[in-house]
Design a protein around this motif. Sequence first.
Motif, mmCIF file in Angstrom:
data_model
loop_
_atom_site.group_PDB
_atom_site.id
_atom_site.type_symbol
_atom_site.label_atom_id
_atom_site.label_comp_id
_atom_site.label_asym_id
_atom_site.label_seq_id
_atom_site.Cartn_x
_atom_site.Cartn_y
_atom_site.Cartn_z
ATOM 1 N N ILE A 310 71.179 2.258 -5.305
ATOM 2 C CA ILE A 310 71.351 3.265 -6.351
ATOM 3 C C ILE A 310 70.608 2.817 -7.602
ATOM 4 O O ILE A 310 70.706 1.661 -8.015
ATOM 5 N N THR A 311 69.848 3.728 -8.198
ATOM 6 C CA THR A 311 69.073 3.403 -9.395
ATOM 7 C C THR A 311 69.394 4.414 -10.484
ATOM 8 O O THR A 311 69.489 5.620 -10.214
ATOM 9 N N ARG A 316 71.074 9.976 -17.788
ATOM 10 C CA ARG A 316 72.189 10.734 -17.212
ATOM 11 C C ARG A 316 72.000 11.038 -15.739
ATOM 12 O O ARG A 316 72.659 11.898 -15.181
ATOM 13 N N THR A 317 71.050 10.360 -15.098
ATOM 14 C CA THR A 317 70.755 10.677 -13.693
ATOM 15 C C THR A 317 70.662 9.406 -12.853
ATOM 16 O O THR A 317 70.006 8.441 -13.250
ATOM 17 N N MET A 318 71.327 9.458 -11.703
ATOM 18 C CA MET A 318 71.218 8.346 -10.751
ATOM 19 C C MET A 318 70.573 8.846 -9.472
ATOM 20 O O MET A 318 70.791 9.993 -9.069
ATOM 21 N N GLN A 319 69.833 7.959 -8.836
ATOM 22 C CA GLN A 319 69.241 8.298 -7.540
ATOM 23 C C GLN A 319 69.879 7.410 -6.476
ATOM 24 O O GLN A 319 69.937 6.195 -6.628
ATOM 25 N N ALA A 327 67.511 9.101 3.303
ATOM 26 C CA ALA A 327 68.001 10.263 2.552
ATOM 27 C C ALA A 327 68.108 9.905 1.079
ATOM 28 O O ALA A 327 68.494 8.790 0.724
ATOM 29 N N VAL A 328 67.757 10.852 0.215
ATOM 30 C CA VAL A 328 67.828 10.607 -1.230
ATOM 31 C C VAL A 328 68.696 11.680 -1.873
ATOM 32 O O VAL A 328 68.533 12.876 -1.606
ATOM 33 N N ASP A 329 69.683 11.254 -2.691
ATOM 34 C CA ASP A 329 70.536 12.186 -3.439
ATOM 35 C C ASP A 329 70.366 11.916 -4.920
ATOM 36 O O ASP A 329 70.208 10.762 -5.326
ATOM 37 N N LEU A 330 70.449 12.977 -5.711
ATOM 38 C CA LEU A 330 70.437 12.789 -7.168
ATOM 39 C C LEU A 330 71.814 13.097 -7.720
ATOM 40 O O LEU A 330 72.427 14.101 -7.363
ATOM 41 N N LEU A 331 72.338 12.224 -8.558
ATOM 42 C CA LEU A 331 73.640 12.448 -9.180
ATOM 43 C C LEU A 331 73.409 12.710 -10.665
ATOM 44 O O LEU A 331 72.832 11.875 -11.362
ATOM 45 N N GLU A 332 73.861 13.867 -11.132
ATOM 46 C CA GLU A 332 73.675 14.224 -12.546
ATOM 47 C C GLU A 332 74.997 14.038 -13.285
ATOM 48 O O GLU A 332 76.062 14.368 -12.751
ATOM 49 N N PHE A 333 74.926 13.546 -14.523
ATOM 50 C CA PHE A 333 76.137 13.353 -15.317
ATOM 51 C C PHE A 333 76.014 14.118 -16.628
ATOM 52 O O PHE A 333 74.915 14.364 -17.121
ATOM 53 N N ARG A 334 77.190 14.459 -17.179
ATOM 54 C CA ARG A 334 77.181 15.237 -18.431
ATOM 55 C C ARG A 334 76.756 14.361 -19.616
ATOM 56 O O ARG A 334 76.030 14.793 -20.489
ATOM 57 N N ASP A 335 77.271 13.121 -19.645
ATOM 58 C CA ASP A 335 76.946 12.202 -20.744
ATOM 59 C C ASP A 335 76.167 11.028 -20.185
ATOM 60 O O ASP A 335 76.014 10.879 -18.981
ATOM 61 N N ARG A 336 75.751 10.153 -21.068
ATOM 62 C CA ARG A 336 74.946 9.029 -20.574
ATOM 63 C C ARG A 336 75.821 8.010 -19.842
ATOM 64 O O ARG A 336 76.987 7.790 -20.182
ATOM 65 N N PHE A 358 82.704 8.380 -6.722
ATOM 66 C CA PHE A 358 82.029 8.970 -5.563
ATOM 67 C C PHE A 358 82.403 8.170 -4.322
ATOM 68 O O PHE A 358 82.522 6.944 -4.388
ATOM 69 N N SER A 359 82.537 8.876 -3.208
ATOM 70 C CA SER A 359 82.652 8.172 -1.932
ATOM 71 C C SER A 359 81.252 8.120 -1.320
ATOM 72 O O SER A 359 80.492 9.086 -1.427
ATOM 73 N N THR A 360 80.906 7.006 -0.677
ATOM 74 C CA THR A 360 79.559 6.905 -0.104
ATOM 75 C C THR A 360 79.387 7.873 1.073
ATOM 76 O O THR A 360 78.278 8.113 1.521
ATOM 77 N N LYS A 361 80.508 8.440 1.560
ATOM 78 C CA LYS A 361 80.400 9.405 2.668
ATOM 79 C C LYS A 361 80.010 10.789 2.143
ATOM 80 O O LYS A 361 79.513 11.627 2.868
ATOM 81 N N ASN A 362 80.302 11.036 0.854
ATOM 82 C CA ASN A 362 80.032 12.372 0.310
ATOM 83 C C ASN A 362 79.646 12.252 -1.159
ATOM 84 O O ASN A 362 80.484 11.969 -2.014
ATOM 85 N N TRP A 363 78.360 12.502 -1.442
ATOM 86 C CA TRP A 363 77.879 12.333 -2.823
ATOM 87 C C TRP A 363 78.037 13.600 -3.653
ATOM 88 O O TRP A 363 77.786 13.616 -4.847
ATOM 89 N N ASN A 364 78.447 14.721 -2.989
ATOM 90 C CA ASN A 364 78.423 16.010 -3.698
ATOM 91 C C ASN A 364 79.669 16.285 -4.516
ATOM 92 O O ASN A 364 79.625 17.028 -5.484
ATOM 93 N N THR A 365 80.809 15.718 -4.108
ATOM 94 C CA THR A 365 82.053 16.070 -4.811
ATOM 95 C C THR A 365 82.717 14.823 -5.371
ATOM 96 O O THR A 365 83.608 14.253 -4.748
#
Length: 778
Positions: A310-311, A316-319, A327-336, A358-365
Amino acid sequence: MRLKTSLLKEPKHKELVSCVGWTTADELYSCSDDHQIMKWNLLTSETTRVVKLPDDTYPIDLHWLPRSVGGKKQSHAESFVLTSSDGKFHLISKSGRVEKSVEAHCGAVLAGRWNSEGTALATVGEDGQVKIWSKSGMLRSTLAQQGTPVYSVAWGPDSEKVLYTSGKQLIIKPLQPNVKVLQWKAHDGLILKTDWNSVNELILSAGEDCKYKVWDSYGHLLYSSQPHEYPITSIAWSGDGELFAVGSFHTLRLCDKTGWSYALEKPNTGSIFNIAWSVDGTQLAGACGNGHVIFAHVVEQRWEWKNFEITLIKRRTMQVHNVIDDAVDLLEFRDRVIKASLNYGHLVVSTSLQCYVFSTKNWNTPLIFDLKEGTVTLILQAERHFLLVDGGGLYLYSYEGRLISSPKFPGMRTDILNAQTVSLSNDTLAVKDKADEKVIYIFDALSGKPLGDGKPLTHKTEIVEIALDQKGLTSERKIAFIDKNRDLYITSVKRFGKEQKIVKIGTMVQTLAWNDTSNILCGIQDTRFTVWYYPNTVYVDKELLTKTLYEKDASEFSKNPQIVHFVGNQITIRRADGSLIHLNISPYPVILHEYVSSSKWEDAVRLCRFVKDQTMWACLAAMAVANKDMATAEIAYASIGEIDKVQYINSIKDLPSKESRMAHILLFSGNTQEAETLLLQTGLIYQAIQVNIDLYNWDRALELAVKHKTHVDTVLAYRQKFLEDFGKKETNKRFLQYAEGLEVDWNKIKAKIEMEIAKERERAATSATVRASVTVQQ
């Protein structure tokens, strides 16, 4: 990790900027030789003038009064100290009103620093004096006087000592009189800046010899940089002590606390005279010689766990990168993003206002909950829950976001805790106290209450690093710790009953880590990398410990390596130059631990026969004795050639009653006191006396015999025989007293012993028949 820098096209100040300081995570004040104090708002990108200073006041250093310890959201810094070239320091409010100006030094006041509580101010000047002032600006004491200017000053972590420069020397002077002053030559040129961090207690120094150096609080050199092209004009720790920044001419460098460099920027700034980190440690500001103020964000931090990488690509964004299927997911956050941690199948991220799980099984919720107060300074994870540390306290949350507990102890300062001084497992939390470094507070994780009788664990010398094991039964939780002498100790975290001894298992240990899936401990001691496959051996059969180790030459890791992770059978080590080395250890001990924890003894023996490794057999022997499985222990001891122990185990099997067998198993592990107590509780008085005779505990044997009015002659007879064998005379008054007028008749004694053994057999038989009849009735 790198710095993302930003500079305005045109500088806001006309002259060089001498100092900068943050009020909140988004607001900065800067002072310049053009006599202006400017306020920078990073959210709106506005710059406004706060106040114009008198024309004869040239600012040199600025430091905001620390917010109340406890980092509450609403209490931002309200006033700051500004030192100037006319020998004064000024206490100035946030609005720019000069509350007080104090004549402090002859010549310029080169630096001013508040202590961490904001109760005292240290100033240093060209006149070579170091002075301590009260919060309101009254002189408390002149700490030191010397013939050369003092360019920089820093408070010690406990606000009891002050560090200042003297030419090429660094000096640490305690506030108490008559306490030894520590002084050492630190650089080959004039020292311009110094900083001392309260979390890791390390010291930074920067000088005209173009080098920066890292020292421990005793003045030992931990790192020295290569010479740069220009003198190093500024240096500063981030709040949590994990990073520091170095400023020089057209140069800004981001470094790890061990000294190696993450990133080098070459901005067009002139010399950077002062660096200040924001409160949350996500960005820094530099005061530049050409009138600019440079801002730099720390980005591209990386977290790794198993197959995830994870980078933090933006503030406010993690990859998330899954290296198995790309597989690549982007995680967006409201604050820094301020802090994050990835372990045990979960990613925990804290932003300035919220915490995401976050659970590593599901990055969306992700699960999101609001944070109570200030900035999170540390996240620690265990398998079932995680710990958030901020200025206000310790908070333990489940991965569902429920607050489990919030442990407290008297005099707790959470702002100076780090991963070395706090440790978390599924049922226990351990915290090293900063007020008394010999003490570890141990809490029940689920209730937040102190464990057992509430007394903390106390060691004879100061403790440096602590770590709890992660697996196994709650009642067998162990804590390993390294003390100031770099000795490694292990002890049991006892919930009740008597404490287990603190046992030393290693020397010159630099760093340690427990495995995440089984209780295996690894560490680097002196020149060897060592794995303790079953550290509990010290409580079972101490002589076996050396046979349960795996050792490897550690010269490839260079000086001062740190263990980063120990996941599965892979260990990640960071060398002093910042490079990562991955080591694999044998997977078999982990499998052995799994078999034993589920009592699959036959499988365990089969595994050891397959692997044909002495270390494995030694581990199995210790595990079997710890779990009182003597049949397996006998096989394992026979395989490592410990014939005397095999014979002893055989003799245990022949004992008439279950209680006797249990007592002798305790004796096997060296727990003589417990063995004797067990025998006395079950009424086997003779056996308890005989145990003491066998161990030559004559006084205790006689004491038991007299107390229970039985077998006094037996004790005396054995004592007499013992003395005759060695050709000695009786000198013990108690034995002489009881021996008077007592005839030793061996036939009588032997008959009595036979009777005792027969009685015990009978008892065992009747209890067995009673047990059998009870089962029949059921």
